[in-house]
Design a protein around this motif. Structure first.
Motif, PDB file in Angstrom:
ATOM      1  N   ASP A  40       0.825  -1.210   0.000  1.00 64.14           N
ATOM      2  CA  ASP A  40       0.000   0.000   0.000  1.00 64.14           C
ATOM      3  C   ASP A  40       0.860   1.261   0.000  1.00 64.14           C
ATOM      4  O   ASP A  40       0.591   2.211  -0.756  1.00 64.14           O
ATOM      5  CB  ASP A  40      -0.934   0.006   1.217  1.00 64.14           C
ATOM      6  N   GLU A  41       1.883   1.279   0.853  1.00 63.51           N
ATOM      7  CA  GLU A  41       2.748   2.467   0.925  1.00 63.51           C
ATOM      8  C   GLU A  41       3.537   2.653  -0.376  1.00 63.51           C
ATOM      9  O   GLU A  41       3.681   3.775  -0.869  1.00 63.51           O
ATOM     10  CB  GLU A  41       3.721   2.327   2.103  1.00 63.51           C
ATOM     11  N   LEU A  42       4.017   1.540  -0.920  1.00 62.05           N
ATOM     12  CA  LEU A  42       4.778   1.625  -2.167  1.00 62.05           C
ATOM     13  C   LEU A  42       3.888   2.092  -3.318  1.00 62.05           C
ATOM     14  O   LEU A  42       4.306   2.919  -4.139  1.00 62.05           O
ATOM     15  CB  LEU A  42       5.396   0.267  -2.510  1.00 62.05           C
ATOM     16  N   ALA A  43       2.680   1.572  -3.392  1.00 65.09           N
ATOM     17  CA  ALA A  43       1.778   1.962  -4.479  1.00 65.09           C
ATOM     18  C   ALA A  43       1.518   3.465  -4.454  1.00 65.09           C
ATOM     19  O   ALA A  43       1.525   4.132  -5.502  1.00 65.09           O
ATOM     20  CB  ALA A  43       0.464   1.190  -4.371  1.00 65.09           C
ATOM     21  N   LYS A  44       1.312   4.009  -3.270  1.00 70.54           N
ATOM     22  CA  LYS A  44       1.058   5.452  -3.148  1.00 70.54           C
ATOM     23  C   LYS A  44       2.287   6.266  -3.536  1.00 70.54           C
ATOM     24  O   LYS A  44       2.187   7.248  -4.286  1.00 70.54           O
ATOM     25  CB  LYS A  44       0.642   5.802  -1.724  1.00 70.54           C
ATOM     26  N   ASP A  45       3.460   5.863  -3.035  1.00 73.33           N
ATOM     27  CA  ASP A  45       4.666   6.639  -3.325  1.00 73.33           C
ATOM     28  C   ASP A  45       5.071   6.528  -4.785  1.00 73.33           C
ATOM     29  O   ASP A  45       5.483   7.525  -5.395  1.00 73.33           O
ATOM     30  CB  ASP A  45       5.810   6.174  -2.423  1.00 73.33           C
ATOM     31  N   PHE A  46       4.970   5.359  -5.374  1.00 72.32           N
ATOM     32  CA  PHE A  46       5.292   5.218  -6.797  1.00 72.32           C
ATOM     33  C   PHE A  46       4.347   6.068  -7.640  1.00 72.32           C
ATOM     34  O   PHE A  46       4.765   6.687  -8.629  1.00 72.32           O
ATOM     35  CB  PHE A  46       5.195   3.751  -7.231  1.00 72.32           C
ATOM     36  N   ARG A  47       3.080   6.113  -7.267  1.00 77.18           N
ATOM     37  CA  ARG A  47       2.103   6.914  -8.019  1.00 77.18           C
ATOM     38  C   ARG A  47       2.382   8.400  -7.856  1.00 77.18           C
ATOM     39  O   ARG A  47       2.402   9.155  -8.832  1.00 77.18           O
ATOM     40  CB  ARG A  47       0.689   6.579  -7.549  1.00 77.18           C
ATOM     41  N   ASP A  48       2.616   8.852  -6.623  1.00 81.59           N
ATOM     42  CA  ASP A  48       2.790  10.280  -6.374  1.00 81.59           C
ATOM     43  C   ASP A  48       4.117  10.802  -6.916  1.00 81.59           C
ATOM     44  O   ASP A  48       4.181  11.911  -7.469  1.00 81.59           O
ATOM     45  CB  ASP A  48       2.704  10.568  -4.871  1.00 81.59           C
ATOM     46  N   LEU A  49       5.181  10.021  -6.740  1.00 81.84           N
ATOM     47  CA  LEU A  49       6.504  10.499  -7.126  1.00 81.84           C
ATOM     48  C   LEU A  49       6.769  10.363  -8.619  1.00 81.84           C
ATOM     49  O   LEU A  49       7.382  11.241  -9.234  1.00 81.84           O
ATOM     50  CB  LEU A  49       7.591   9.747  -6.351  1.00 81.84           C
ATOM     51  N   PHE A  50       6.326   9.242  -9.209  1.00 84.00           N
ATOM     52  CA  PHE A  50       6.710   8.953 -10.584  1.00 84.00           C
ATOM     53  C   PHE A  50       5.536   8.786 -11.542  1.00 84.00           C
ATOM     54  O   PHE A  50       5.749   8.730 -12.755  1.00 84.00           O
ATOM     55  CB  PHE A  50       7.540   7.654 -10.630  1.00 84.00           C
ATOM     56  N   GLY A  51       4.329   8.660 -11.016  1.00 87.50           N
ATOM     57  CA  GLY A  51       3.214   8.332 -11.879  1.00 87.50           C
ATOM     58  C   GLY A  51       3.184   6.869 -12.265  1.00 87.50           C
ATOM     59  O   GLY A  51       2.502   6.476 -13.218  1.00 87.50           O
ATOM     60  N   TYR A  52       3.931   6.008 -11.547  1.00 82.27           N
ATOM     61  CA  TYR A  52       3.956   4.578 -11.813  1.00 82.27           C
ATOM     62  C   TYR A  52       2.786   3.883 -11.110  1.00 82.27           C
ATOM     63  O   TYR A  52       2.270   4.378 -10.110  1.00 82.27           O
ATOM     64  CB  TYR A  52       5.256   3.947 -11.303  1.00 82.27           C
ATOM     65  N   SER A  53       2.432   2.689 -11.615  1.00 81.17           N
ATOM     66  CA  SER A  53       1.377   1.878 -10.990  1.00 81.17           C
ATOM     67  C   SER A  53       1.990   0.593 -10.471  1.00 81.17           C
ATOM     68  O   SER A  53       2.709  -0.096 -11.208  1.00 81.17           O
ATOM     69  CB  SER A  53       0.271   1.551 -11.998  1.00 81.17           C
ATOM     70  N   LEU A  54       1.712   0.266  -9.232  1.00 84.61           N
ATOM     71  CA  LEU A  54       2.146  -1.001  -8.653  1.00 84.61           C
ATOM     72  C   LEU A  54       0.938  -1.922  -8.560  1.00 84.61           C
ATOM     73  O   LEU A  54      -0.035  -1.598  -7.881  1.00 84.61           O
ATOM     74  CB  LEU A  54       2.763  -0.787  -7.269  1.00 84.61           C
ATOM     75  N   GLN A  55       1.008  -3.047  -9.239  1.00 85.15           N
ATOM     76  CA  GLN A  55      -0.070  -4.024  -9.214  1.00 85.15           C
ATOM     77  C   GLN A  55       0.424  -5.270  -8.499  1.00 85.15           C
ATOM     78  O   GLN A  55       1.507  -5.783  -8.805  1.00 85.15           O
ATOM     79  CB  GLN A  55      -0.517  -4.361 -10.638  1.00 85.15           C
ATOM     80  N   THR A  56      -0.359  -5.761  -7.555  1.00 81.87           N
ATOM     81  CA  THR A  56       0.067  -6.905  -6.757  1.00 81.87           C
ATOM     82  C   THR A  56      -1.031  -7.970  -6.696  1.00 81.87           C
ATOM     83  O   THR A  56      -2.217  -7.674  -6.837  1.00 81.87           O
ATOM     84  CB  THR A  56       0.414  -6.484  -5.316  1.00 81.87           C
ATOM     85  N   SER A  57      -0.587  -9.193  -6.510  1.00 83.30           N
ATOM     86  CA  SER A  57      -1.480 -10.304  -6.206  1.00 83.30           C
ATOM     87  C   SER A  57      -0.752 -11.173  -5.191  1.00 83.30           C
ATOM     88  O   SER A  57       0.365 -10.853  -4.774  1.00 83.30           O
ATOM     89  CB  SER A  57      -1.805 -11.107  -7.474  1.00 83.30           C
ATOM     90  N   ALA A  58      -1.353 -12.258  -4.807  1.00 84.97           N
ATOM     91  CA  ALA A  58      -0.707 -13.141  -3.833  1.00 84.97           C
ATOM     92  C   ALA A  58       0.536 -13.798  -4.408  1.00 84.97           C
ATOM     93  O   ALA A  58       1.387 -14.281  -3.665  1.00 84.97           O
ATOM     94  CB  ALA A  58      -1.694 -14.210  -3.360  1.00 84.97           C
ATOM     95  N   ARG A  59       0.699 -13.769  -5.754  1.00 82.69           N
ATOM     96  CA  ARG A  59       1.788 -14.505  -6.380  1.00 82.69           C
ATOM     97  C   ARG A  59       2.769 -13.632  -7.146  1.00 82.69           C
ATOM     98  O   ARG A  59       3.775 -14.126  -7.650  1.00 82.69           O
ATOM     99  CB  ARG A  59       1.223 -15.569  -7.315  1.00 82.69           C
ATOM    100  N   HIS A  60       2.485 -12.338  -7.269  1.00 80.12           N
ATOM    101  CA  HIS A  60       3.447 -11.482  -7.965  1.00 80.12           C
ATOM    102  C   HIS A  60       3.193 -10.014  -7.641  1.00 80.12           C
ATOM    103  O   HIS A  60       2.122  -9.641  -7.150  1.00 80.12           O
ATOM    104  CB  HIS A  60       3.362 -11.696  -9.484  1.00 80.12           C
ATOM    105  N   ALA A  61       4.201  -9.205  -7.918  1.00 87.24           N
ATOM    106  CA  ALA A  61       4.072  -7.746  -7.882  1.00 87.24           C
ATOM    107  C   ALA A  61       4.660  -7.213  -9.173  1.00 87.24           C
ATOM    108  O   ALA A  61       5.732  -7.658  -9.619  1.00 87.24           O
ATOM    109  CB  ALA A  61       4.808  -7.163  -6.675  1.00 87.24           C
ATOM    110  N   ARG A  62       3.969  -6.250  -9.803  1.00 85.88           N
ATOM    111  CA  ARG A  62       4.395  -5.729 -11.100  1.00 85.88           C
ATOM    112  C   ARG A  62       4.367  -4.212 -11.058  1.00 85.88           C
ATOM    113  O   ARG A  62       3.352  -3.607 -10.672  1.00 85.88           O
ATOM    114  CB  ARG A  62       3.452  -6.228 -12.197  1.00 85.88           C
TER     115      ARG A  62
END
Length: 466
Positions: A40-62
């Motif tokens: 959750d923290e990474l998704a927010k910071d990646f979005r705010d700082l870089f405009g990146y999207s972090l997508q996660t599931s129980a088996r991967h993070a992208r």
């Protein structure tokens, strides 16, 4: 966030930036557990700082990145030899992922090749023929790459047996469809593009100075996190202004745990961990790494010799936007003309007037620094340098692969230096960039996220004003 937790969070951030995809087995066991702990923290910071999207599931993070420009240094590497994928391997990777998408939970290699063959043969100059040199090797490299990332798991047989005798040998794979989908997830539907430029990020909302500044700040952070060294002269005025802001260094340092250092000509992020880079230079490395360092030392000697330095010519490098336009045109040459959905395709230039951010003058933006001439070292001088190195150290010092091929070793070393942004390759030779002039004082390795193959160098510590 508690100080005690900050190191764990920063390690998770570096993992995602470095690898782009993290699975239960890649890049190592328990890496996914660490990333998911801070998702959750990474998704927010990646979005705010870089405009990146972090997508996660129980088996991967992208991590889905936004591209500001293409660069020729990005590459997928083979698992065993660490060589960049060529066009055949990249094409096979895409086709094999498409075949896996249409498969169930497992598939054997022989059946996969039967699915691959007609698709490859339908593409001019690609094709697949098990008896053709290099075709089976390319398939094995692609399968190794997918196994390494956890998209496939060998449950029986051997790829080596298939490579030796495709009529008798075979291998059975379990398919992780979730990971396969994560590996190929473009930000836009490729069939709707009429140019690779459509994959690039452009400001599409808001007008005026404030939106432009926000976009420039994101672009500046992306440059710093994605590239080894950012030169102010390689950016537009607004991005250069954002790179100079103290808050940029604070944001990046908090996210990565790494210090940001500024120099008169640019800015860098220093890898104090030694684990946030896919290549290290200088370092023990191999023959190419060592030769690249020795070539830089030779260039330093040339520039410090009063008699020879006076004969050096200083040339202006090609403007970055011109180089990028040339790279883009070469990428677009591979676009298929048939089957493109012209009616649905988005022309990145057609509606620029409708959506582009207003380009009004910003009175607070710094005047963009003009390009200054860089020392030009001719090809003949470089060849003389490699000859002197072979005479000084002996051909056997450059390993069996290179002892009879000084020209090939020189080409690899120069390509490495260009990828490090220490030199700029031009017709007839190279231009020496500012960081290369301080080679003898280099003390550390800088990070460059390795999601597409990147790395960096350090400048020596000194005041920016110098």
């Amino acid at each position: 966030m508690e100080t005690a937790d900050l190191g764990s969070y920063q390690q998770a951030a570096r993992l995602m930036l470095l690898h782009g995809v993290v699975t239960e087995s890649y890049p190592r066991a328990k890496a996914l557990t660490l990333v998911l702990q801070w998702a959750d923290e990474l998704a927010k910071d990646f979005r705010d700082l870089f405009g990146y999207s972090l997508q996660t599931s129980a088996r991967h993070a992208r991590l889905l990145r936004r591209l500001d420009a293409f660069d020729a240094s990005q590459a997928f590497l083979t698992v065993k030899s660490k060589r960049p994928f060529g066009r055949r391997r990249l094409a096979y990777l895409c086709l094999i992922l498409a075949c896996l998408h249409r498969s169930r939970i497992e598939i054997n290699l022989a059946d996969l090749v039967k699915l691959l063959t007609p698709s490859a043969n339908a593409i001019e100059h690609l094709g697949f023929d098990a008896t053709a040199p290099g075709h089976k090797d390319a398939v094995v490299d692609v399968m190794d790459w997918l196994v390494d990332r956890g998209a496939l798991r060998i449950s029986d047989g051997s790829m080596e047996d298939w490579a030796r005798d495709h009529d008798r040998g075979d291998a059975l794979f379990d398919i992780d469809h979730d990971t396969c989908a994560a590996l190929f997830r473009p930000n836009k539907p490729l069939q709707h593009l009429v140019s690779a430029a459509g994959l690039l990020d452009t400001p599409t909302a808001g007008t005026g100075r404030a939106p432009r500044r926000r976009f420039a700040a994101q672009r500046a952070r992306r440059l710093l996190i994605e590239y080894p060294v950012v030169y102010f002269t390689d950016t537009d005025a607004e991005t250069a202004t954002a790179l100079r802001q103290p808050t940029l260094a604070e944001d990046i340092a908090r996210l990565t745990g790494l210090p940001v250092e500024r120099r008169a000509e640019g800015i860098m992020l220093v890898d104090t961990t030694g684990h946030f880079t896919d290549k290290r230079f200088p370092g023990r490395g191999g023959a190419v790494n060592r030769t690249a360092g020795l070539i830089l030392a030779k260039i330093a000697d040339l520039r410090e010799d009063p008699d020879r330095a006076s004969s050096l010519h200083y040339l202006l490098p090609t403007a970055p936007e011109e180089e990028h336009a040339d790279l883009l045109s070469r990428i677009d040459m591979a676009l298929p003309q048939a089957g493109t959905l012209e009616a649905l395709a988005h022309d990145p230039h057609a509606d620029a007037g409708e959506h582009a951010v207003e380009a009004e003058a910003d009175p607070d933006a710094l005047e963009h620094e003009g390009q200054t001439g860089l020392p030009f070292v001719e090809r003949g001088t470089l060849e003389q340098m490699i000859t002197e190195l072979y005479e000084e150290f002996g051909p056997s010092s450059f390993t069996n692969k290179w002892q009879a091929d000084p020209g090939g070793l020189l080409a690899e070393a120069v390509a490495l230096l260009a990828d490090l942004r220490l030199v700029h390759i031009v017709p007839g030779g190279i231009l020496v960039r500012p960081a290369a002039g301080r080679y003898r004082n280099i003390t550390a390795v800088l990070p460059r996220p390795a999601h597409d193959g990147q790395f960096a160098l350090d400048f020596p510590t000194e005041e920016t004003s110098r």
